[in-house]
Scaffold this active site. Structure first.
Site, mmCIF file in Angstrom:
data_model
loop_
_atom_site.group_PDB
_atom_site.id
_atom_site.type_symbol
_atom_site.label_atom_id
_atom_site.label_comp_id
_atom_site.label_asym_id
_atom_site.label_seq_id
_atom_site.Cartn_x
_atom_site.Cartn_y
_atom_site.Cartn_z
ATOM 1 N N CYS A 16 0.833 -1.254 -0.085
ATOM 2 C CA CYS A 16 -0.214 -0.008 -0.065
ATOM 3 C C CYS A 16 0.778 1.241 -0.180
ATOM 4 O O CYS A 16 1.894 1.307 0.565
ATOM 5 C CB CYS A 16 -0.954 0.101 1.080
ATOM 6 S SG CYS A 16 -2.114 -1.183 1.399
ATOM 7 N N ARG B 295 3.812 -0.037 -4.857
ATOM 8 C CA ARG B 295 3.638 -0.511 -3.506
ATOM 9 C C ARG B 295 2.491 -1.442 -3.408
ATOM 10 O O ARG B 295 2.263 -2.093 -2.455
ATOM 11 C CB ARG B 295 3.569 0.603 -2.537
ATOM 12 C CG ARG B 295 4.933 1.480 -2.475
ATOM 13 C CD ARG B 295 4.864 2.622 -1.434
ATOM 14 N NE ARG B 295 4.486 1.960 -0.085
ATOM 15 C CZ ARG B 295 5.303 1.675 0.690
ATOM 16 N NH1 ARG B 295 6.788 2.288 0.547
ATOM 17 N NH2 ARG B 295 5.133 1.439 1.997
ATOM 18 N N TRP C 229 -2.677 -2.989 -1.684
ATOM 19 C CA TRP C 229 -2.439 -4.244 -1.731
ATOM 20 C C TRP C 229 -3.206 -4.890 -0.532
ATOM 21 O O TRP C 229 -2.899 -4.790 0.482
ATOM 22 C CB TRP C 229 -0.744 -4.520 -1.583
ATOM 23 C CG TRP C 229 -0.460 -5.940 -1.770
ATOM 24 C CD1 TRP C 229 -0.042 -6.364 -2.719
ATOM 25 C CD2 TRP C 229 -0.301 -7.037 -0.664
ATOM 26 N NE1 TRP C 229 0.171 -7.784 -2.700
ATOM 27 C CE2 TRP C 229 -0.054 -8.240 -1.223
ATOM 28 C CE3 TRP C 229 -0.568 -7.038 0.765
ATOM 29 C CZ2 TRP C 229 0.345 -9.399 -0.674
ATOM 30 C CZ3 TRP C 229 -0.362 -8.611 1.393
ATOM 31 C CH2 TRP C 229 0.067 -9.547 0.865
ATOM 32 N N ASN D 150 -1.973 2.179 5.663
ATOM 33 C CA ASN D 150 -0.917 1.250 5.206
ATOM 34 C C ASN D 150 -0.498 0.614 6.552
ATOM 35 O O ASN D 150 -0.297 1.067 7.372
ATOM 36 C CB ASN D 150 0.250 1.870 4.443
ATOM 37 C CG ASN D 150 1.502 0.642 4.189
ATOM 38 O OD1 ASN D 150 1.184 -0.199 4.122
ATOM 39 N ND2 ASN D 150 2.621 1.330 4.180
ATOM 40 N N GLY D 151 -1.071 -1.041 6.558
ATOM 41 C CA GLY D 151 -0.546 -1.475 7.714
ATOM 42 C C GLY D 151 -1.602 -2.463 7.918
ATOM 43 O O GLY D 151 -2.697 -2.875 7.116
ATOM 44 N N GLU E 228 17.665 -17.501 -6.765
ATOM 45 C CA GLU E 228 17.256 -16.300 -7.318
ATOM 46 C C GLU E 228 16.891 -16.216 -8.727
ATOM 47 O O GLU E 228 15.737 -15.714 -8.982
ATOM 48 C CB GLU E 228 18.564 -15.173 -6.997
ATOM 49 C CG GLU E 228 18.265 -13.952 -7.639
ATOM 50 C CD GLU E 228 17.001 -13.095 -6.870
ATOM 51 O OE1 GLU E 228 16.461 -13.475 -5.672
ATOM 52 O OE2 GLU E 228 16.705 -12.054 -7.202
ATOM 53 N N LYS F 257 13.174 -15.083 -9.588
ATOM 54 C CA LYS F 257 12.895 -13.788 -10.567
ATOM 55 C C LYS F 257 11.998 -14.394 -11.292
ATOM 56 O O LYS F 257 10.973 -13.604 -12.071
ATOM 57 C CB LYS F 257 14.128 -13.765 -11.237
ATOM 58 C CG LYS F 257 14.274 -12.132 -11.498
ATOM 59 C CD LYS F 257 14.987 -11.211 -10.173
ATOM 60 C CE LYS F 257 13.938 -11.296 -8.972
ATOM 61 N NZ LYS F 257 14.276 -10.613 -8.122
ATOM 62 N N GLU G 62 8.169 -14.918 -10.343
ATOM 63 C CA GLU G 62 7.666 -13.733 -9.809
ATOM 64 C C GLU G 62 7.028 -12.878 -11.023
ATOM 65 O O GLU G 62 5.989 -12.571 -10.734
ATOM 66 C CB GLU G 62 8.936 -13.031 -9.294
ATOM 67 C CG GLU G 62 8.392 -12.106 -7.938
ATOM 68 C CD GLU G 62 9.748 -11.296 -7.514
ATOM 69 O OE1 GLU G 62 10.794 -11.386 -8.217
ATOM 70 O OE2 GLU G 62 9.471 -10.568 -6.594
ATOM 71 N N HIS H 45 18.781 -37.037 -5.427
ATOM 72 C CA HIS H 45 17.990 -37.348 -4.256
ATOM 73 C C HIS H 45 16.477 -37.337 -4.078
ATOM 74 O O HIS H 45 15.782 -37.236 -3.288
ATOM 75 C CB HIS H 45 18.634 -36.635 -2.798
ATOM 76 C CG HIS H 45 20.064 -37.026 -2.522
ATOM 77 N ND1 HIS H 45 20.288 -38.185 -2.138
ATOM 78 C CD2 HIS H 45 21.114 -36.238 -2.712
ATOM 79 C CE1 HIS H 45 21.698 -38.314 -1.931
ATOM 80 N NE2 HIS H 45 22.442 -36.987 -2.523
ATOM 81 N N LYS I 2 5.774 -4.121 -3.743
ATOM 82 C CA LYS I 2 7.283 -3.818 -3.724
ATOM 83 C C LYS I 2 7.890 -3.909 -2.171
ATOM 84 O O LYS I 2 8.909 -4.493 -1.893
ATOM 85 C CB LYS I 2 7.859 -2.385 -4.342
ATOM 86 C CG LYS I 2 9.322 -2.156 -4.223
ATOM 87 C CD LYS I 2 10.168 -2.951 -5.316
ATOM 88 C CE LYS I 2 11.353 -2.671 -5.201
ATOM 89 N NZ LYS I 2 12.047 -3.707 -6.080
HETATM 90 O O1 M6R Z 1 12.917 -4.678 1.057
HETATM 91 P P1 M6R Z 1 13.291 -6.038 1.267
HETATM 92 O O2 M6R Z 1 14.650 -6.326 0.460
HETATM 93 O O3 M6R Z 1 13.382 -6.426 2.617
HETATM 94 O O4 M6R Z 1 12.338 -7.169 0.480
HETATM 95 C C1 M6R Z 1 12.494 -8.419 0.870
HETATM 96 C C2 M6R Z 1 11.581 -9.011 -0.368
HETATM 97 O O5 M6R Z 1 10.039 -8.777 -0.132
HETATM 98 C C3 M6R Z 1 11.676 -8.837 -1.796
HETATM 99 O O6 M6R Z 1 13.281 -9.308 -1.923
HETATM 100 C C4 M6R Z 1 11.031 -9.508 -2.794
HETATM 101 O O7 M6R Z 1 11.399 -10.894 -2.571
HETATM 102 C C5 M6R Z 1 11.228 -9.154 -4.328
HETATM 103 N N1 M6R Z 1 9.914 -8.962 -4.789
HETATM 104 C C6 M6R Z 1 12.111 -10.002 -4.986
HETATM 105 O O8 M6R Z 1 12.257 -9.558 -6.258
#
Ligand code: M6R
Length: 626
Positions: free
Chosen positions: A2, A27, A78, A104-105, A499, A503, A506, A522, A621
């Site tokens: 948010c 956000r 969000w 937000n929260g 990672e 990526k 995501e 395994h 984000k």
């Molecule tokens: O702001 P942060 O680095 O703490 O965020 C952590 C994760 O939410 C963030 O890395 C998330 O996994 C990303 N969307 C990855 O691309």
């Protein structure tokens, strides 16, 4: 998670709020809404427009409406409580429609508050926790208006006092902004556990969830702290505490400008941010090694000798930042000779780890606002373990609460998928490893200088890796039809495999998983079928020959192998169907180069599948809820 925005003192408040929401949309993008105090001075009225879906739906709804007004608040959501519908979109209003709230929260005691309000006859219009706040503030305002003999507060705003009383009833996290027709040019805000930034210039005051929302207007910002309230008027901003006493946030000047948050001709922020990595690496290293050959942190509040007495390290982080911590482990163990555990913050915070003043907890978070990472750091501090933060946001909650800070200097990252912040986190983790080696004297100064120079030399090499973009795009188009991708690696390459998989899933919504190559036999090797892509990080290292065997095993079972290999490695080339050649660097630094082709692969697969690259579904984000 948010984004909230507010502006008072501009005749075109509606446009300022809409533009602010555009910068904060990353956000959260389940819905968007705004409230403007419109009408005449004698008869102000609160106008609320809100729509489910992306900001474009709100823009469409606002078009053609006349919404003149000098003060407004906005929200991009969000969803947590209640589905993403028009009804559940923010702002939420009091029963008489005179007061609007954006939030937000998460309000954790919402069930008790809901029951209490309903018992008092309040009719609720949504399923959200936020609407309850609107009713609570309005009720307190009405009590104050009726005159309860309360002493005037320093900011002189009845709305502020009403909000102060209401937030005392809240459990959970909030960044709140409230607009009330009774004080038409005032916005009142409060914060606990969710970020809020304030700015004022030349007769206009703004608030936003993060710097991106303010940077078009001012670079002089004030970070509101937990349990503080702010009263924004065109004349200025008054900050106070929950007792109504004058207070102050943290003021600083933002060192990037509005261009940094624009696409600058790239089709997506993500691609721009991938291409910014050579510069981001250089910036993150700039000036770190002093003329006397010593490394220093950006902020250092450790006691004398505290770091020399460390005998164990925990790294806590979430998502991509967790993978950066995993890469850092190899460097810290190797250079600083300290045992390192890397933990997902949301798990660590609820465990009972053995921590003491000799345990260093490194918390990594690009935003510095991730609730779980902040809570994990607090958990460590409660047990007197020193905390070191690695973050991209100066003045963020994590940075303020830590004993020491190392900033990544990636600049603003707007794409929801982290790219340049990951790469700079890995660089920062390497710097930290060298810093700890310096403190513990496990490396000689010339060894530290040599490793640092190798890190600096990666900038131009990253440019060479980016030159593979076109080939990776072709490969991505060829592979985009696959429904399952495996990423395999060993040693420091493993976090890059994880990672790469994160990526891809995501932003393309395809199933992807990363595995230690040695684990394949395994279990996971059963997943391999004809033509399924296996992406291997197979650069030069002391485990390369082991990986070579793993490639043969998956290929024998029909996998299409894409290998990231060190330039001029004929054996890996023979073991793979496609090779992306990377410059030859020290095996601990190779992850910094290897992640880039995987970012590009994920990007081009997502583009081929016509996905929303910068704002993938269900994500946001900054994750400011548990
Ligand atoms: O702001 P942060 O680095 O703490 O965020 C952590 C994760 O939410 C963030 O890395 C998330 O996994 C990303 N969307 C990855 O691309």
């Amino acid at each position: 998670m948010c984004g909230i925005i507010g502006c008072t003192g501009r005749d075109d408040a509606v446009d300022v709020v809409l533009e602010g929401l555009a910068t904060l949309e990353y956000r959260g993008y389940d819905s968007a809404g705004m409230a403007i105090v419109s009408g005449t001075q004698a008869a102000p009225e609160l106008r609320v427009v809100k729509r489910a879906g992306k900001l474009a739906s709100l823009r469409h709804a606002v078009e053609g409406q006349s919404l003149p007004g000098r003060s407004g608040i906005g929200h991009t959501r969000w969803a947590t409580h209640g589905a993403p519908t028009d009804r559940n979109s923010h702002p939420h209003v009091s029963g008489d429609g005179s007061l609007a709230v954006v939030h937000n929260g998460i309000i954790e005691n919402h069930e008790a508050l809901r029951a209490e309000l309903q018992a008092a006859g309040v009719e609720l219009a949504s399923e959200t926790d936020t609407e309850l706040v609107a009713h609570l503030v309005a009720a307190e305002r009405d009590i104050l208006s009726a005159g309860d003999g309360a002493a005037p507060t320093t900011d002189g705003s009845r709305l502020a006092e009403a909000l102060r009383r209401a937030v005392r009833r809240l459990e959970g996290q909030y960044a709140l902004a409230v607009l009330d027709v009774g004080e038409p040019e005032t916005i009142v805000a409060a914060r606990y556990g969710a970020p809020l930034i304030l700015g004022h210039d030349d007769g206009v005051s703004w608030l936003a969830s993060d710097i991106a929302g303010l940077i078009a207007h001012t670079r002089d910002v004030e970070v509101l702290l937990d349990r503080q309230l702010a009263v924004l008027t065109p004349g200025g901003i008054a900050v106070s505490d929950l007792d109504g006493q004058e207070s102050e946030g943290v003021r600083y000047k933002v060192d990037w400008d509005v261009d940094a948050a624009e696409k600058q001709g790239y089709p997506h922020f993500m691609l721009k941010e991938i291409y910014e990595q050579p510069q981001a690496l250089t910036d993150t290293l700039l000036g770190r090694l002093g003329e006397d050959g010593t490394l220093a942190l950006d902020e250092q509040r450790f006691a004398d000798g505290e770091l020399r007495r460390i005998d164990k390290v925990y790294v806590v982080a979430c998502g991509t930042s967790y993978h950066a911590g995993m890469v850092g482990r190899y460097a810290i163990e190797h250079w600083a000779r300290l045992g390192v555990e890397v933990e997902i913050a949301s798990e660590f915070r609820y465990r009972d780890p053995i921590l003491n003043p000799h345990t260093l907890v490194i918390a990594i978070s690009q935003s510095g606002e991730t609730t779980d990472t902040i809570a994990a750091a607090a958990h460590a501090r409660d047990q007197r373990a020193p905390v070191l933060a690695v973050t991209n946001v100066v003045g963020s909650t994590l940075a303020r609460q830590a004993d020491g800070v190392l900033h990544t200097r990636a600049g603003p990252e707007i794409g929801v998928a982290a790219t340049k912040t990951f790469l700079t986190q890995v660089v920062a983790a390497d710097v930290l490893a060298l810093f700890l080696a310096q403190e513990r004297r496990t490396l000689l100064p010339e060894e530290i200088a040599d490793a640092f120079a190798r890190l600096e030399a990666l900038g131009p090499l990253l440019e060479q890796v980016l030159a593979h973009d076109e080939r990776i795009a072709e490969l991505a188009h060829r592979l985009a039809g696959a429904d399952y991708f495996m990423f395999i690696a060993r040693h420091a390459g493993l976090p890059i495999a994880l990672e790469g998989a994160l990526k891809l899933k995501e932003i393309s919504y395809l199933h992807a998983e990363g595995f230690p190559a040695g684990e394949m036999k395994h279990g996971p090797i059963a997943l391999i079928d004809d033509g399924g892509p296996v992406i291997a990080i197979a650069t030069r290292s002391h485990v390369r020959s082991k990986l070579l065997s793993n490639l043969a095993e998956v290929r024998a079972r029909g996998a299409v192998v894409v290998a990231l290999a060190t330039e001029g490695d004929p054996e890996i080339a023979a073991a793979a169907d496609h090779v992306i050649a990377l410059p030859d660097v020290h095996e601990l630094l190779a992850p910094i180069l290897a992640v880039v082709p995987l970012q590009l692969l994920a990007y081009h697969v997502a583009v081929a599948l016509d996905r929303d690259v910068d704002q993938p579904r269900n994500l946001a984000k900054t994750v400011t809820v548990e």
